[in-house]
Enzyme design. Structure first.
Site, PDB file in Angstrom:
ATOM      1  N   SER A 114      47.052  44.803  41.995  1.00 25.92           N
ATOM      2  CA  SER A 114      45.749  44.679  42.638  1.00 25.92           C
ATOM      3  C   SER A 114      44.725  45.654  42.063  1.00 25.92           C
ATOM      4  CB  SER A 114      45.918  44.866  44.149  1.00 25.92           C
ATOM      5  OG  SER A 114      44.747  44.545  44.846  1.00 25.92           O
ATOM      6  N   ASP A 253      38.384  42.759  42.334  1.00 23.45           N
ATOM      7  CA  ASP A 253      39.398  43.741  41.965  1.00 23.45           C
ATOM      8  C   ASP A 253      40.303  43.139  40.901  1.00 23.45           C
ATOM      9  OD1 ASP A 253      40.734  41.924  43.569  1.00 23.45           O
ATOM     10  OD2 ASP A 253      41.996  43.428  44.532  1.00 23.45           O
ATOM     11  N   ASP A 255      43.212  41.760  40.670  1.00 23.46           N
ATOM     12  CA  ASP A 255      43.899  40.468  40.811  1.00 23.46           C
ATOM     13  C   ASP A 255      43.043  39.422  41.502  1.00 23.46           C
ATOM     14  OD1 ASP A 255      44.077  41.532  43.401  1.00 23.46           O
ATOM     15  OD2 ASP A 255      45.997  40.556  43.788  1.00 23.46           O
ATOM     16  N   ASP A 257      41.680  39.053  44.534  1.00 19.18           N
ATOM     17  CA  ASP A 257      41.737  38.631  45.934  1.00 19.18           C
ATOM     18  C   ASP A 257      40.735  39.379  46.804  1.00 19.18           C
ATOM     19  OD1 ASP A 257      42.996  41.093  46.056  1.00 19.18           O
ATOM     20  OD2 ASP A 257      44.824  40.369  47.025  1.00 19.18           O
TER      21      ASP A 257
END
Length: 461
Positions: A114, A253, A255, A257
């Site tokens: 993340s 961010d 990743d 999400d």
């Protein structure tokens, strides 16, 4: 087991007592494959073509260099257990949730840490429905990890294929989550892709909808993910928005999400404000179908704004899994965190930065106003947060139960008199107690938080 973060050196991070190494990832892939194969043979959950009895798993990753190593190890373990693997390549976490459903896979695996730096990596699992795995499935996987690895006969091994059109499929899905006549022509947008998984997705989505797009943080080299860019470092995005006189800046961010925004004046728009904009729009159009779930960290002003708008609001524990759990329990559609992890269940099963940004842009276009104008009715309460480091994590319980500390908290709550709140929360990952105080602008919340923090420090001295 729904989310693991760890250092790739196999020393800094563990799952239980097991160091994270390529060997462990191979074993984990094998354990997942074994559990899925057993469930497939016992419960014919979905109708399948004759002979298609092997479990199917999709694997995606963000752009950090260790993802390639862990992808190969997971692929080998899954194949050894007889599972077929579809490799998606770099792909946002929510894209993997979507493609798990699209390809009718039995599970999806994301290799990502993340918003963490490149040295870290982690995994997240999705079920066939694009949701987190059920607790009983996670427990079965944990149990398989303790067994010796046994490879099947060559004719029973799983096969692996690479999906070359995964990015295109997800781009089309993102565009489908807003009205098919939505056009962003005339809007100047700056995107910050954090050198992460949205770098080849987000620019295409917004350009294909007609926006004038400028991009930063879209040159991943395996080592620069989240470095001075993205939703945890919005300074460069703010500068670019002001420099280009853009209408909006959008920061993802690593990743993809989470999403934060910058308005035309350079002000940061966080997850609470994004949640308010989407909720107010859905409520006004009669499509909210219930209330909104935030977290213990959601701003006091957000709760006050929802109360004024007659929108039910509930706080969950911090973490996207807890937000999702409460959404399902209430059968509500919208929830999220201040960090920008927004779950729009009416269009996606999990937090999705691109989809959430499109929801906000759709409101801007529909109402014909700038981003900052959409926050009318929401007055964010000043917030002070102090982290007090403990000698060890086990000290948190005794400190939290201390009568002296409770008296200090009660004194501040009395001063706030319902026009603010106090939150004490032990960190789940570090030896810290987080002291948060927020209230109306007339209060000195920083001084109030400092008084409580001093009480904690006195107890551990």
């Amino acid at each position: 087991m729904s989310r693991r973060y760890f250092g790739t050196d196999g020393i800094r991070g563990t799952v239980g007592e097991a160091p994270i190494t390529p060997d462990f990832m191979l074993k984990l892939g094998w354990a997942v494959g074994r559990v899925l194969a057993r469930k497939l043979s016992c419960h014919e959950v979905r109708q399948r073509a004759i002979g298609a009895s092997r479990p199917k798993v999709v694997i995606g990753k963000d752009t950090r260099i260790s993802g390639y190593m862990f992808e190969s190890a997971l692929e080998a373990g899954l194949s050894a257990a007889g599972a077929d693997v579809s490799l998606l390549g770099p792909m946002p976490t929510p894209g993997i949730a979507y493609l798990t459903r699209t390809f009718r896979a039995d599970a999806g695996i994301v290799i990502s840490a993340s918003h963490n730096p490149y040295q870290d990596n982690g995994i997240k699992f999705f079920s066939a429905e694009g949701l987190k795995l059920a607790d009983d499935v996670e427990s079965e996987i944990e149990a398989e990890l303790d067994k010796p690895l046994e490879t099947l006969a060559p004719d029973q091994l799983g096969r692996a294929v690479r999906i070359n059109d995964a990015a295109g499929r997800y781009i089309e899905f993102c565009k489908s989550t807003v009205h098919n006549r939505l056009e962003l022509h005339g809007l100047r947008i700056v995107l910050d892709c954090a050198h992460g998984a949205t770098y080849h997705i987000a620019p295409n989505v917004f350009r294909e909808l007609g926006a004038d797009v400028s991009v930063i943080g879209a040159e991943p080299d395996g080592l620069n993910i989240n470095r001075d860019v993205g939703s945890t470092h919005t300074e460069r995005l703010r500068e670019r928005v002001l420099e280009r006189r853009a209408d909006i800046g959008v920061a993802f961010d690593g990743d993809g999400d989470r999403v934060l925004m910058i308005d035309r004046h350079g002000n940061l728009i966080d997850g609470d404000e994004i949640l308010y904009i989407i909720a107010r729009d859905l409520h006004g159009r009669g499509k909210l179908n219930g209330g909104v779930v935030g977290t213990l960290m959601s701003n006091f002003g957000l709760a006050a704004a929802f109360e004024k708008a007659d929108i039910p609001f509930e706080r969950a524990k911090v973490g996207d899994r807890y937000v999702t759990e409460r959404l399902f329990a209430n059968d509500w559609l919208l929830g999220g965190e201040s960090s920008g992890h927004i779950v729009c269940r009416h269009v996606q099963t999990t937090g999705d930065g691109i989809v959430s940004a499109l929801q906000v842009l759709a409101v801007m276009v529909r109402e014909g106003v700038a981003l900052d104008a959409l926050l009318e009715g929401f007055e964010k309460a000043p917030q002070a947060l102090i982290n007090v480091r403990l000698p060890h994590r086990d000290a948190a319980a005794a400190v939290m139960q201390s009568e002296t500390l409770q008296q200090s908290v009660a004194a501040v709550e009395d001063e706030l008199a319902g026009a603010g709140r106090v939150l004490l929360r032990p960190s789940g990952t570090e030896p810290l107690i987080r002291v948060m105080v927020e209230g109306r602008p007339r209060f000195d919340v920083q001084a109030m938080a400092r008084r409580i923090a001093d009480s904690v420090e006195t107890l551990i001295a």
